[in-house]
Design an enzyme around this catalytic site. Structure first.
Site, PDB file in Angstrom:
ATOM      1  N   ASP A  12      -7.557  12.109  15.223  1.00  0.00           N
ATOM      2  CA  ASP A  12      -7.950  10.758  14.527  1.00  0.00           C
ATOM      3  C   ASP A  12      -6.664  10.212  14.152  1.00  0.00           C
ATOM      4  OD1 ASP A  12      -9.367   8.562  13.650  1.00  0.00           O
ATOM      5  OD2 ASP A  12      -9.312   9.434  11.679  1.00  0.00           O
ATOM      6  N   SER A  13      -6.640   9.046  13.670  1.00  0.00           N
ATOM      7  CA  SER A  13      -5.269   8.601  12.993  1.00  0.00           C
ATOM      8  C   SER A  13      -5.205   9.199  11.755  1.00  0.00           C
ATOM      9  CB  SER A  13      -5.541   7.159  12.958  1.00  0.00           C
ATOM     10  OG  SER A  13      -6.663   6.782  11.888  1.00  0.00           O
ATOM     11  N   TYR A  44      -3.740   3.466  12.804  1.00  0.00           N
ATOM     12  CA  TYR A  44      -3.454   2.971  14.137  1.00  0.00           C
ATOM     13  C   TYR A  44      -4.084   1.823  14.527  1.00  0.00           C
ATOM     14  CZ  TYR A  44      -2.849   7.779  15.838  1.00  0.00           C
ATOM     15  OH  TYR A  44      -2.622   9.273  15.880  1.00  0.00           O
ATOM     16  N   GLY A  45      -4.880   1.198  13.959  1.00  0.00           N
ATOM     17  CA  GLY A  45      -5.919  -0.288  14.069  1.00  0.00           C
ATOM     18  C   GLY A  45      -4.851  -1.223  14.253  1.00  0.00           C
ATOM     19  N   CYS A  75     -11.748   8.982  17.001  1.00  0.00           N
ATOM     20  CA  CYS A  75     -11.353   7.431  16.711  1.00  0.00           C
ATOM     21  C   CYS A  75     -11.581   6.366  17.784  1.00  0.00           C
ATOM     22  CB  CYS A  75      -9.620   7.753  16.668  1.00  0.00           C
ATOM     23  SG  CYS A  75      -8.650   6.230  16.434  1.00  0.00           S
ATOM     24  N   ASN A  76     -12.270   5.256  17.143  1.00  0.00           N
ATOM     25  CA  ASN A  76     -12.395   4.421  18.155  1.00  0.00           C
ATOM     26  C   ASN A  76     -11.104   3.529  18.641  1.00  0.00           C
ATOM     27  OD1 ASN A  76     -15.633   3.459  17.647  1.00  0.00           O
ATOM     28  ND2 ASN A  76     -14.959   4.683  15.782  1.00  0.00           N
ATOM     29  N   THR A  77     -10.241   3.598  17.731  1.00  0.00           N
ATOM     30  CA  THR A  77      -9.089   2.676  18.242  1.00  0.00           C
ATOM     31  C   THR A  77      -8.294   3.472  19.469  1.00  0.00           C
ATOM     32  OG1 THR A  77      -8.956   2.072  15.907  1.00  0.00           O
ATOM     33  CG2 THR A  77      -6.970   1.747  17.192  1.00  0.00           C
ATOM     34  N   GLU A 154      -7.983   6.837   3.191  1.00  0.00           N
ATOM     35  CA  GLU A 154      -6.887   7.737   3.629  1.00  0.00           C
ATOM     36  C   GLU A 154      -6.664   8.206   2.113  1.00  0.00           C
ATOM     37  OE1 GLU A 154      -4.796   9.153   6.387  1.00  0.00           O
ATOM     38  OE2 GLU A 154      -6.881   8.728   7.132  1.00  0.00           O
ATOM     39  N   CYS A 186     -15.617   2.273  13.372  1.00  0.00           N
ATOM     40  CA  CYS A 186     -14.240   3.204  13.049  1.00  0.00           C
ATOM     41  C   CYS A 186     -14.973   4.250  12.355  1.00  0.00           C
ATOM     42  CB  CYS A 186     -13.492   2.338  12.269  1.00  0.00           C
ATOM     43  SG  CYS A 186     -11.932   3.205  11.244  1.00  0.00           S
ATOM     44  N   THR A 187     -14.071   5.324  12.485  1.00  0.00           N
ATOM     45  CA  THR A 187     -14.856   6.918  11.947  1.00  0.00           C
ATOM     46  C   THR A 187     -14.283   7.127  10.780  1.00  0.00           C
ATOM     47  OG1 THR A 187     -12.683   7.920  13.093  1.00  0.00           O
ATOM     48  CG2 THR A 187     -14.803   7.940  14.364  1.00  0.00           C
ATOM     49  N   HIS A 188     -13.511   5.984  10.228  1.00  0.00           N
ATOM     50  CA  HIS A 188     -13.430   6.381   8.753  1.00  0.00           C
ATOM     51  C   HIS A 188     -14.486   5.831   7.808  1.00  0.00           C
ATOM     52  CE1 HIS A 188      -8.994   7.111   9.827  1.00  0.00           C
ATOM     53  NE2 HIS A 188      -8.752   7.202   8.465  1.00  0.00           N
TER      54      HIS A 188
HETATM   55  N1  DGL Z   1     -10.494   5.925  12.574  1.00  0.00           N
HETATM   56  C1  DGL Z   1     -10.047   5.058  13.450  1.00  0.00           C
HETATM   57  C2  DGL Z   1     -11.136   4.298  14.258  1.00  0.00           C
HETATM   58  O1  DGL Z   1     -12.248   4.923  14.544  1.00  0.00           O
HETATM   59  C3  DGL Z   1      -8.722   4.281  13.127  1.00  0.00           C
HETATM   60  C4  DGL Z   1      -8.457   3.858  12.000  1.00  0.00           C
HETATM   61  C5  DGL Z   1      -6.802   3.448  11.799  1.00  0.00           C
HETATM   62  O2  DGL Z   1      -6.227   4.319  11.934  1.00  0.00           O
HETATM   63  O3  DGL Z   1      -6.720   2.006  12.026  1.00  0.00           O
HETATM   64  O4  DGL Z   1     -10.955   3.498  14.902  1.00  0.00           O
END
Ligand code: DGL
Length: 257
Positions: A12-13, A44-45, A75-77, A154, A186-188
């Site tokens: 993941d990011s 990443y987004g 990570c969805n992104t 984070e 988003c997995t966060h």
């Molecule tokens: N956790 C990530 C996701 O599921 C991305 C978060 C990011 O880095 O912007 O999209």
């Protein structure tokens, strides 16, 4: 060594994918896992698709050095930016992605509004737009880009005034009382579920794709005959590109193992 004994790689990011890893450990307790959080390059987004694609390939190359037998893009992104290219490059290894769990949300809430919280990139990419096309006539779906939220998580900030105000700001243009479900795209975001419930109330259904992704991983391991047959508890090793002890401490704390 038998492939079955090899670990499963996750990336993941940053710390977000740990919400998916948590479910995978529950479902596959005898497997070993290697997790890479790319916090050095998070978030990443708000990057370009090309940048996220390149970072995703770097992450996969890192995991392959540990002889992983399957990879979860937690990570969805990164899934929206790179899953197709990753699958066509690494043909011999199952690669599992994650996308906003729109289907269960639509099935659960026939009335009311469904809010999809995700990064700006996830919501503008083709993958999500295809999902929207499939479901938009069936429910009232509102994409809610949440740039800036990942940065709190984070840092290990999961509740409190600062993040509360931030989330409220994101919802400020929406009629909160009409929302019946929120999809965490988003997995966060599963890590801030408590604060979301504080803001939205306990009746709103909060849905994330982590269980579905873990189940898909298990299916892929079964299909490929990759399930680890040992009966002792597997090991989990976390790496982070930022090489910062604090983020590793936050990671193990979030995983709660
Ligand atoms: N956790 C990530 C996701 O599921 C991305 C978060 C990011 O880095 O912007 O999209």
């Amino acid at each position: 060594m038998d492939v079955k004994d090899n670990p499963i790689g996750f990336f993941d990011s940053g710390v977000g994918g740990l919400s998916v890893l948590k479910q995978a450990i529950k479902l596959l307790p005898n497997e070993d896992f290697i997790y890479l959080g790319d916090s050095k390059n998070a978030p990443y987004g708000i990057k370009s698709v090309d940048e996220v694609r390149k970072l995703s390939f770097d992450a996969v190359e890192f995991l392959l050095k540990y002889n992983v037998k399957a990879i979860v893009v937690a990570c969805n992104t990164a899934t929206s930016a790179a899953i197709q290219q990753l699958r066509s490059t690494y043909k011999n290894i199952p690669i599992i992605g994650i996308e906003p769990a729109l289907k269960p949300a639509v099935e659960l809430s026939k009335n009311g509004k469904i809010v999809i919280m995700a990064t700006p990139m996830t919501l503008t990419e083709k993958k999500f737009n295809n999902l929207m096309t499939r479901y938009k006539s069936k429910a009232d779906i509102i994409p809610l880009p949440c740039a800036g939220l990942v940065e709190f998580i984070e840092q290990g900030i999961l509740e409190g005034n600062e993040i509360n105000d931030f989330i409220k700001g994101k919802f400020s243009n929406l009629e909160v009382q009409k929302i019946t479900s929120v999809v965490l795209g988003c997995t966060h975001y599963p890590f801030i579920k408590k604060e979301l419930i504080n803001i939205l109330g306990g009746k709103v259904k909060i849905i994330d794709g982590s269980k579905g992704t873990a189940a898909q991983l298990k299916r892929q391991l079964i299909i490929n005959k990759f399930i680890n047959l040992k009966d002792k508890k597997g090991k989990v090793k976390i790496f982070n590109s930022s090489n910062n002890q604090e983020i590793l401490d936050i990671s193990y704390k979030l995983l709660n193992i």
